[in-house]
Design an enzyme around this catalytic site. Structure first.
Site: not given
Length: 394
Positions: A182, A210, A241
């Site tokens: 990340s 991610h 996300k």
């Protein structure tokens, strides 16, 4: 609170302030989007995990509303008591189909999923081998189990091999890694990791938070991107996300492992069920991803363009091929100050300092979205150049 504790905490906070490290919350005055309102001023947002731009997608919002109308606001229960609805089972089925795994178990966040993963599977006679730059949730999850703990140097396969050799007497071994790291935005060397796992008879878990939604040919993340589908035993990921940006997460993988977590995973057994609205919104996100996912190509194109323009301008960037582009500043107060200057210039970013990143590795992590236009990216680059020159960074 005792006077001594009060004094110690006041000193700690004062030191954070003095060193330019005190974290303050900036309040958004509207929904999450490419342009957001802060202190009455519209600014371009370049630090959200909103990779596909779905955080305020009208179809996703409507699906969440519809789910709330049908299934209610919440369950007031954990899953095994009276907290499982058909929509929860449907979401687990759809995620499993999307990730091409046997089964999936839902959690209120991926932090909880990683907190749940290690303790039921690994005991004192086992070993867990973790990349040194893994997310805090993996680190905390590992702390909850009694297995031998080994760390290998970041993406260093010789270091991983040494850890596998060192732990060869263990009953079970689990290699744990982020899919995309990340803070640096680089991708784990999953093909080599899986090959070593096969050679040394180890399990593999990947946190793909991610990556899910925008990496890989069809957006199925780094496991797809690296060509190791069927070789990863456990995938954890988030819906907070690229997949809508709200909350919720899961563990997806081998059927027997998921069955184990339904019996022994503490965050599953002792924490409230995922809200129905999150399930409904996430199901709509999966519909959009499986219908062709036109968003991910825009995201990656924006990231490539931003990266190339920033490199031309002379900024020091961490190499990578994802939507995360770290702009290295190194000096903590300068990173915070640059972020503040950029906000005044209409670009919303955050300076990342210790303990989020190692000391001396302060940076501004820029994150690109499918909603950004070329003009947005050009404006961000120009603001970095203008403010960076004033501060002597380029």
């Amino acid at each position: 609170m005792t006077e001594q504790v009060k004094k110690e905490l006041e000193e700690f906070l004062a030191l954070q302030e003095e060193q330019g490290l005190l974290k303050r919350e900036r309040v958004l005055e509207g929904s999450q989007n490419r342009s957001i309102l802060v202190d009455g001023k519209p600014v371009l947002n370049f630090c959200a995990n909103n990779y596909l731009g779905l955080s305020d997608n009208k179809e996703v919002i409507q699906a969440a509303k519809d789910a709330m109308d049908r299934w209610g606001y919440g369950l007031s229960s954990v899953r095994f008591i009276c907290g499982t609805q058909q929509i929860h089972k449907e979401l687990e089925r759809r995620i499993s189909s999307f990730l091409r795994t046997d089964d999936t178990i839902l959690f209120s966040s991926c932090f909880d999923a990683n907190g749940a993963l290690f303790e039921p599977l690994l005991g004192e006679e086992d070993a867990v081998i973790s990349d040194e730059l893994n997310h805090a949730s993996i680190i905390d999850g590992i702390r909850l189990c009694k297995a031998q703990r080994l760390r290998y140097k970041h993406s260093d396969m010789e270091s991983l091999k040494s850890c596998l050799e060192e732990s060869k007497q263990s009953r079970r071994r689990l290699i744990a890694t982020d899919g995309v790291f990340s803070m640096d935005g680089d991708i784990a060397r999953l093909k080599e990791i899986c090959a070593l796992a096969k050679q040394y008879d180890a399990l593999v878990m990947v946190d793909d938070s991610h990556a899910t939604g925008y990496l890989g040919k069809t957006g199925r993340g780094t496991v797809e991107l690296c060509g190791v589908e069927g070789q990863v035993d456990l995938i954890t990921t988030t819906f907070g996300k690229a997949c809508g940006g709200a909350s919720g997460g899961c563990i997806s993988g081998n059927q027997l492992l998921i069955d184990l977590y339904r019996q022994r995973a503490r965050p599953y057994l002792f924490s409230n069920t995922l809200a129905p609205a999150i399930c409904g919104g996430t199901l709509k996100v999966l519909d959009l991803l499986e219908a062709g996912n036109p968003f991910k190509e825009i995201t990656l194109s924006n990231a490539h363009y931003f990266r190339s323009e920033m490199e031309k301008a002379g900024f020091d960037l961490v190499k990578g091929e994802t939507a995360i582009v770290p702009v290295m500043v190194y000096d903590e107060p300068k990173a915070v100050a640059l972020a503040d200057r950029l906000l005044q210039a209409g670009i919303y970013v955050i300076g990342f300092c210790y303990p989020v990143v190692p000391k001396g590795k302060a940076r501004i992590r820029v994150q690109l979205s499918a909603t950004h236009t070329k003009a947005d990216v050009d404006r961000a680059v120009q603001a970095f150049v203008t403010e960076g020159r004033k501060m002597g960074l380029i």
